[in-house]
Design a protein around this motif. Structure first.
Motif, PDB file in Angstrom:
ATOM      1  N   ALA A 290      81.016  30.707  63.066  1.00 15.36           N
ATOM      2  CA  ALA A 290      79.713  30.862  62.411  1.00 15.36           C
ATOM      3  C   ALA A 290      79.107  32.207  62.775  1.00 15.36           C
ATOM      4  O   ALA A 290      78.743  32.436  63.931  1.00 15.36           O
ATOM      5  CB  ALA A 290      78.782  29.727  62.850  1.00 15.36           C
ATOM      6  N   SER A 291      79.023  33.090  61.801  1.00 19.10           N
ATOM      7  CA  SER A 291      78.389  34.387  62.065  1.00 19.10           C
ATOM      8  C   SER A 291      77.952  34.989  60.742  1.00 19.10           C
ATOM      9  O   SER A 291      78.784  35.248  59.867  1.00 19.10           O
ATOM     10  CB  SER A 291      79.372  35.333  62.764  1.00 19.10           C
ATOM     11  N   LYS A 292      76.665  35.222  60.624  1.00 22.92           N
ATOM     12  CA  LYS A 292      76.165  35.818  59.385  1.00 22.92           C
ATOM     13  C   LYS A 292      76.886  37.135  59.095  1.00 22.92           C
ATOM     14  O   LYS A 292      77.365  37.376  58.000  1.00 22.92           O
ATOM     15  CB  LYS A 292      74.652  36.040  59.500  1.00 22.92           C
ATOM     16  N   THR A 293      76.958  37.980  60.106  1.00 23.31           N
ATOM     17  CA  THR A 293      77.521  39.329  59.902  1.00 23.31           C
ATOM     18  C   THR A 293      79.033  39.379  60.101  1.00 23.31           C
ATOM     19  O   THR A 293      79.694  40.285  59.603  1.00 23.31           O
ATOM     20  CB  THR A 293      76.903  40.295  60.925  1.00 23.31           C
ATOM     21  N   PHE A 294      79.563  38.454  60.849  1.00 23.82           N
ATOM     22  CA  PHE A 294      80.965  38.452  61.281  1.00 23.82           C
ATOM     23  C   PHE A 294      81.316  39.750  62.032  1.00 23.82           C
ATOM     24  O   PHE A 294      82.435  40.248  61.967  1.00 23.82           O
ATOM     25  CB  PHE A 294      81.932  38.223  60.112  1.00 23.82           C
ATOM     26  N   THR A 295      80.325  40.274  62.733  1.00 23.27           N
ATOM     27  CA  THR A 295      80.582  41.434  63.596  1.00 23.27           C
ATOM     28  C   THR A 295      80.076  41.188  65.018  1.00 23.27           C
ATOM     29  O   THR A 295      80.310  42.014  65.897  1.00 23.27           O
ATOM     30  CB  THR A 295      79.846  42.692  63.063  1.00 23.27           C
ATOM     31  N   THR A 296      79.373  40.095  65.237  1.00 25.26           N
ATOM     32  CA  THR A 296      78.745  39.871  66.548  1.00 25.26           C
ATOM     33  C   THR A 296      79.819  39.774  67.635  1.00 25.26           C
ATOM     34  O   THR A 296      80.754  38.961  67.533  1.00 25.26           O
ATOM     35  CB  THR A 296      77.901  38.577  66.491  1.00 25.26           C
ATOM     36  N   ALA A 297      79.676  40.619  68.660  1.00 25.70           N
ATOM     37  CA  ALA A 297      80.754  40.795  69.643  1.00 25.70           C
ATOM     38  C   ALA A 297      81.147  39.476  70.307  1.00 25.70           C
ATOM     39  O   ALA A 297      82.342  39.168  70.446  1.00 25.70           O
ATOM     40  CB  ALA A 297      80.313  41.809  70.696  1.00 25.70           C
TER      41      ALA A 297
HETATM   42  O1  F6P Z   1      71.490  39.536  68.290  1.00 26.94           O
HETATM   43  C1  F6P Z   1      70.582  38.898  67.473  1.00 26.94           C
HETATM   44  C2  F6P Z   1      71.219  38.298  66.271  1.00 26.94           C
HETATM   45  O2  F6P Z   1      71.387  39.243  65.284  1.00 26.94           O
HETATM   46  C3  F6P Z   1      70.399  37.123  65.783  1.00 26.94           C
HETATM   47  O3  F6P Z   1      69.365  37.496  64.961  1.00 26.94           O
HETATM   48  C4  F6P Z   1      71.426  36.286  65.134  1.00 26.94           C
HETATM   49  O4  F6P Z   1      70.982  34.974  64.946  1.00 26.94           O
HETATM   50  C5  F6P Z   1      72.554  36.404  66.109  1.00 26.94           C
HETATM   51  O5  F6P Z   1      72.495  37.736  66.559  1.00 26.94           O
HETATM   52  C6  F6P Z   1      73.915  36.074  65.576  1.00 26.94           C
HETATM   53  O6  F6P Z   1      74.257  36.890  64.505  1.00 26.94           O
HETATM   54  P1  F6P Z   1      75.469  36.529  63.571  1.00 26.94           P
HETATM   55  O7  F6P Z   1      75.191  35.237  62.914  1.00 26.94           O
HETATM   56  O8  F6P Z   1      75.562  37.669  62.598  1.00 26.94           O
HETATM   57  O9  F6P Z   1      76.707  36.451  64.431  1.00 26.94           O
END
Ligand code: F6P
Length: 520
Positions: free
Chosen positions: A202-209
């Motif tokens: 689950a990741s909106k951006t699919f870039t969150t480390a």
């Molecule tokens: O770091 C903050 C944030 O951008 C939140 O706003 C967001 O809910 C979370 O990271 C996870 O982001 P994503 O869903 O893109 O992985």
């Protein structure tokens, strides 16, 4: 024209009212002199009854706050959000989480040109996601579902799955892995078998480390355990379907950039909730939220619960100067609610500049914190009763229990009532140590039962009250630039942990880097 709160004529009037009598308002006297106080300051909103009468305000203050909200253009700003205007100005995006719970085909006055098309897409995706969730529920070969996500891709679904545990399919274990700390994923993986596990990335951006690191490790573990079919055992919940496919995950459920991460549990990010409670339950959750949306959109401001709560928040933060709000859910299943609300309020309204990018001359988001009652009573409530700071308390109680154990629920409810009463009434003590000053404020929110619909309404209520204070403060409640710097620096330091290169670092970071690398 709409004004920033401190530019309205009501702002100095509220300051004057606070100095003249607001700061000395005594709740005990207020109740003694006004038999209608409870009636005036309580109301039934969809699924949520609220008692705001034990707060440090009076009807005149509330009327001034309502006038200030009008002068700030709150109704217009609210309508702009519902209509899909790009009110997230720093990212040029609409803010349309309300669309995720709007019934199919429902048109609202003022709808922007894309709304009908977006709503049709919302329902197509929702139908597909819920069909998938029901299929997973029916598939007895899947025993464990692991949600890998962080922030809004974890807190909302995790909170809701726990809150609705009485409605859960007990046949499946749900796990939530958020932290990049490998201890968390490792502990979960130890209890799993590849052939019976479904991973939801689950990741909106699919870039969150954090999420990408955990997803790669889960994929590697799956392969190492002899897992065969990634398409069946992994699904991605994201607006960035391409990135998911690049990682080899072909089963995807999308959503849109106009859904903020912390407002996303109603989208594909809610899939773990749908797996837990089924498609009908998830639709009830959406319906509960939609009922609150309609209340917020249409109720007169003076009888509009999110508006009243948001105005109280502004009154406390900017006139009383209270720096925090304590959340005490009197229901064990709401044990992650405070963590969820922390992101909702503090990531939304933790801003130091206005929409114009200029520093503000007044305070914004309070600190939110809390634990379920009665546990909190035996930990930090001492400070609420006798500490030097006044901390408004928000109690959330549920009238009907869903367990059969005798005697417990009345004890729980009695404690919730007693705490709010003790905070207000206080007690003369024979010495300072035993003295309770009283006159400490609290808000009481009451659900008839904890169900998908009431939870949906409660969460939407909280979303909208955050909108209200953010709107008066004229900040962008829908971006989160403050989290970026730390992310960039962590990348740089990660490389330095390998190389040992401390060039250009401050003395403390360099010293700690060396200590971490070498142990001395
Ligand atoms: O770091 C903050 C944030 O951008 C939140 O706003 C967001 O809910 C979370 O990271 C996870 O982001 P994503 O869903 O893109 O992985």
């Amino acid at each position: 024209m709409s004004l920033r709160c401190d530019q309205t004529p009501q702002w100095p009037q509220l300051q004057a009212a606070f100095s003249a009598h607001g700061s000395r308002l005594d709740l005990r006297e207020a109740f003694a002199s006004d038999a209608q106080r409870f009636r005036h300051f309580s109301q039934q909103a969809p699924q949520v009854f609220a008692d705001l009468s034990k707060n440090l305000w009076d009807a005149d203050t509330e009327a001034l706050l309502l006038d200030m909200a009008r002068a700030c253009g709150l109704p217009q700003h609210r309508d702009a959000m519902f209509a899909g205007q790009p009110i997230n100005s720093t990212e040029g995006r609409a803010v349309l989480h309300t669309l995720l719970r709007r019934p199919r085909g429902l048109a609202l006055p003022g709808d922007g040109p894309d709304i009908a098309q977006n709503l049709a897409e919302v329902h197509t995706t929702l139908d597909a996601m819920l069909a998938y969730a029901d299929a997973v529920r029916a598939d007895s070969s899947i025993t464990d579902v692991v949600n890998i996500g962080i922030g809004g891709s974890d807190l909302g679904p995790h909170m809701a799955v726990l809150a609705l545990e009485q409605f859960r399919d007990q046949g499946k274990r749900l796990h939530f892995v958020s932290n990049v700390d490998g201890h968390e994923l490792h502990t979960v993986l130890q209890s799993l078998k590849a052939r019976s596990t479904l991973f939801l990335i689950a990741s909106k951006t699919f870039t969150t480390a954090e999420t990408m690191t955990n997803a790669r490790s889960a994929l590697a573990w799956f392969a190492a355990e002899g897992g065969q079919d990634v398409g069946r055992h992994f699904a991605a919940l994201t607006t960035n379907v391409e990135a998911a496919k690049a990682l080899g995950i072909t089963t995807t459920f999308g959503f849109w950039d106009w859904v903020g991460g912390r407002y996303s549990l109603w989208s594909a990010i809610g899939l773990p909730i749908a797996v837990a409670i089924g498609s009908a339950g998830f639709r009830d959750l959406l319906a509960g939220a939609h009922a609150m949306d309609e209340h917020f959109r249409t109720a007169p401001l003076a009888q509009n619960l999110p508006v009243r709560l948001g105005l109280l928040d502004v009154w406390y933060r900017n006139f009383h100067g209270f720096t925090s709000r304590c959340i005490a859910p009197y229901h064990a299943a709401l044990r992650r609610l405070s963590a969820y609300l922390q992101q909702l309020e503090m990531e939304s309204n933790g801003k130091r500049v206005g929409l114009d990018g200029q520093p503000l001359a007044y305070a914004t988001s309070p600190v939110l914190w809390g634990e379920p009652g009665t546990n909190g009573q035996h930990a930090f409530f001492q400070m609420l009763h006798q500490g030097t700071d006044v901390v408004p308390l928000e109690l959330i109680a549920v009238r009907q229990p869903t367990h059969p154990l005798e005697g417990h629920h009345n004890k729980l409810l009695a404690n919730a009532l007693a705490q709010a009463q003790a905070l207000m009434v206080g007690k003369k003590g024979e010495d300072g140590h035993r003295h309770f000053p009283g006159n400490r404020p609290s808000t009481f929110l009451l659900l008839d039962e904890l169900s998908p619909a009431s939870l949906g309404a409660l969460i939407a209520l909280q979303e909208h009250r955050v909108f209200v204070s953010g709107s008066l403060w004229r900040i962008n409640s829908f971006d989160q630039w403050g989290v970026e710097l730390g992310k960039v620096l962590a990348k740089d330091i990660e490389a330095r942990l390998d190389s040992g290169d401390a060039a250009g670092l401050d003395g403390s970071t360099a010293g700690l880097l060396e200590r971490l690398r070498t142990g001395h």
